[in-house]
Design a protein around this motif. Structure first.
Motif, short mmCIF file in Angstrom:
data_model
loop_
_atom_site.label_atom_id
_atom_site.label_comp_id
_atom_site.label_asym_id
_atom_site.label_seq_id
_atom_site.Cartn_x
_atom_site.Cartn_y
_atom_site.Cartn_z
N LEU A 85 67.79 -28.58 14.62
CA LEU A 85 67.24 -29.93 14.74
C LEU A 85 68.37 -30.96 14.83
N ILE A 86 69.34 -30.86 13.94
CA ILE A 86 70.44 -31.83 13.94
C ILE A 86 71.25 -31.73 15.23
N SER A 87 71.43 -30.52 15.74
CA SER A 87 72.18 -30.37 16.98
C SER A 87 71.49 -31.06 18.16
N ILE A 88 70.16 -31.00 18.20
CA ILE A 88 69.42 -31.67 19.27
C ILE A 88 69.40 -33.18 19.02
N CYS A 89 69.37 -33.58 17.76
CA CYS A 89 69.49 -35.00 17.45
C CYS A 89 70.81 -35.55 17.99
N TYR A 90 71.86 -34.76 17.87
CA TYR A 90 73.17 -35.20 18.37
C TYR A 90 73.12 -35.39 19.89
N ILE A 91 72.45 -34.48 20.59
CA ILE A 91 72.34 -34.58 22.05
C ILE A 91 71.56 -35.83 22.46
N ILE A 120 74.61 -25.75 6.08
CA ILE A 120 73.81 -26.45 7.10
C ILE A 120 74.69 -27.40 7.91
N GLN A 121 75.61 -28.10 7.24
CA GLN A 121 76.53 -29.00 7.93
C GLN A 121 77.34 -28.23 8.98
N ASN A 122 77.94 -27.13 8.57
CA ASN A 122 78.81 -26.38 9.47
C ASN A 122 78.03 -25.67 10.57
N LYS A 123 76.83 -25.20 10.26
CA LYS A 123 76.00 -24.56 11.28
C LYS A 123 75.53 -25.60 12.30
N SER A 124 75.25 -26.81 11.85
CA SER A 124 74.86 -27.89 12.77
C SER A 124 76.00 -28.18 13.74
N ILE A 125 77.20 -28.28 13.21
CA ILE A 125 78.37 -28.53 14.06
C ILE A 125 78.59 -27.38 15.03
N LYS A 128 76.35 -25.38 16.30
CA LYS A 128 75.34 -25.40 17.34
C LYS A 128 75.57 -26.54 18.33
N ILE A 129 76.07 -27.67 17.84
CA ILE A 129 76.41 -28.77 18.74
C ILE A 129 77.54 -28.33 19.67
N ARG A 130 78.54 -27.66 19.11
CA ARG A 130 79.70 -27.24 19.89
C ARG A 130 79.36 -26.14 20.90
N GLU A 131 78.24 -25.46 20.69
CA GLU A 131 77.80 -24.43 21.64
C GLU A 131 77.10 -25.04 22.86
N SER A 132 76.76 -26.32 22.77
CA SER A 132 76.03 -26.97 23.86
C SER A 132 76.93 -27.28 25.04
N THR A 133 76.40 -27.07 26.23
CA THR A 133 77.13 -27.42 27.45
C THR A 133 77.04 -28.92 27.75
N ARG A 134 76.23 -29.61 26.96
CA ARG A 134 76.05 -31.06 27.18
C ARG A 134 77.00 -31.89 26.31
N SER A 189 81.07 -32.71 25.43
CA SER A 189 82.42 -32.59 26.00
C SER A 189 83.36 -31.87 25.05
N LYS A 190 84.44 -31.34 25.59
CA LYS A 190 85.43 -30.66 24.77
C LYS A 190 86.05 -31.61 23.75
N ILE A 191 86.28 -32.84 24.16
CA ILE A 191 86.85 -33.83 23.24
C ILE A 191 85.94 -34.03 22.04
N GLU A 192 84.63 -34.15 22.31
CA GLU A 192 83.67 -34.31 21.22
C GLU A 192 83.65 -33.07 20.32
N LYS A 193 83.67 -31.90 20.95
CA LYS A 193 83.63 -30.65 20.19
C LYS A 193 84.83 -30.54 19.25
N ASP A 194 85.98 -30.91 19.74
CA ASP A 194 87.19 -30.87 18.90
C ASP A 194 87.10 -31.88 17.76
N GLU A 195 86.56 -33.05 18.07
CA GLU A 195 86.43 -34.10 17.06
C GLU A 195 85.48 -33.68 15.93
N LEU A 196 84.43 -32.97 16.30
CA LEU A 196 83.43 -32.57 15.32
C LEU A 196 83.99 -31.62 14.25
N LEU A 197 85.01 -30.88 14.60
CA LEU A 197 85.61 -29.94 13.65
C LEU A 197 86.14 -30.65 12.40
#
Length: 236
Positions: free
Chosen positions: A182-188, A207-212, A214-220, A222-230
């Motif tokens: 749910l949180i991952s789709i909220c992010y999208i 839950i926090q880390n699993k949310s991150i 799942k967000i990072r697994e999305s093709t929608r 960007s790599k910059i965002e994925k790195d920032e989320l870590l």
């Protein structure tokens, strides 16, 4: 003329499911964590066709006759609720009666995704969601979160969704997974508010880390965002 469901017709329905069974698809489905012992192996598309046809018939007797002995019988029942042409109160009542037959994530998620009428009655349906979330049963809880995921991620409800996630306490695996999804789709769909939430919340580390994740697994994303989320992963 409306088809009347009786024991003989239900037996024919079971035989039809058995004919449609596919051993390879059965193995594929069991690999997703569904109990192989009660799988026939019928593809979801075929079950949707069957459920849609039953929705135009004597569907209440079909529900009464349903033995729920197999995954396919249960899923046809669940899908049927979304195809019936009726009022929203009836849909809610039928869904509430169906939830006790849910024993895996697929039955839950496929059923809820097919309840298209819900998008027109989000206000009326929100109390139902809260009732599910207040249950002590894992599958009622997951139903609530999956309804939020499918029909409530918008400007009107995003704050309430994040507040629910922030305060919800559970150790049930499939509920925690639903929250993370749910949180991952909220992010999208609502990135700014969800990102702010991820930076500061009361959720446990899993839950926090699993949310991150799942967000990072999305093709929608960007790599910059994925790195920032870590940066916002929590330690155990």
């Amino acid at each position: 003329m409306e088809t009347v469901w009786n024991k003989k017709k239900y037996q024919s329905f079971i035989k039809e499911l058995e004919k449609l069974g596919d051993k390879q698809y059965k193995q594929f489905t069991s690999n997703l964590g569904i109990n192989k012992d009660y799988l026939i192996g019928v593809r979801t598309l075929e079950l949707k066709k069957i459920a849609k046809a039953i929705s135009k018939e004597d569907y209440l007797n079909f529900i009464k006759l349903n033995t729920h002995n197999t995954y396919e019988e249960r899923l046809v029942h669940g899908l049927l609720i979304g195809y019936i042409k009726t009022d929203f109160d009836t849909v809610k009542a039928l869904l509430w009666e169906f939830i006790p037959h849910i024993d895996n994530w697929a039955l839950c998620d496929i059923t809820i995704a097919n309840l298209h009428i819900w998008s027109n009655y989000t206000k009326e349906g929100f109390l139902f969601v809260k009732k599910c979330l207040n249950s002590e049963n894992e599958w009622y809880q997951r139903v609530g979160f999956i309804i939020l995921l499918n029909y409530y991620i918008n400007d009107e409800y995003i704050d309430q969704i994040l507040d629910i996630c922030n305060h919800y306490k559970t150790e049930q695996y499939y509920v925690k997974m639903a929250i993370a999804w749910l949180i991952s789709i909220c992010y999208i769909k609502q990135k700014d508010k969800t990102l702010y939430f991820l930076k500061s919340n009361n959720m446990n580390y899993w839950i926090q880390n699993k949310s991150i994740q799942k967000i990072r697994e999305s093709t929608r994303v960007s790599k910059i965002e994925k790195d920032e989320l870590l940066k916002w992963k929590k330690k155990q």
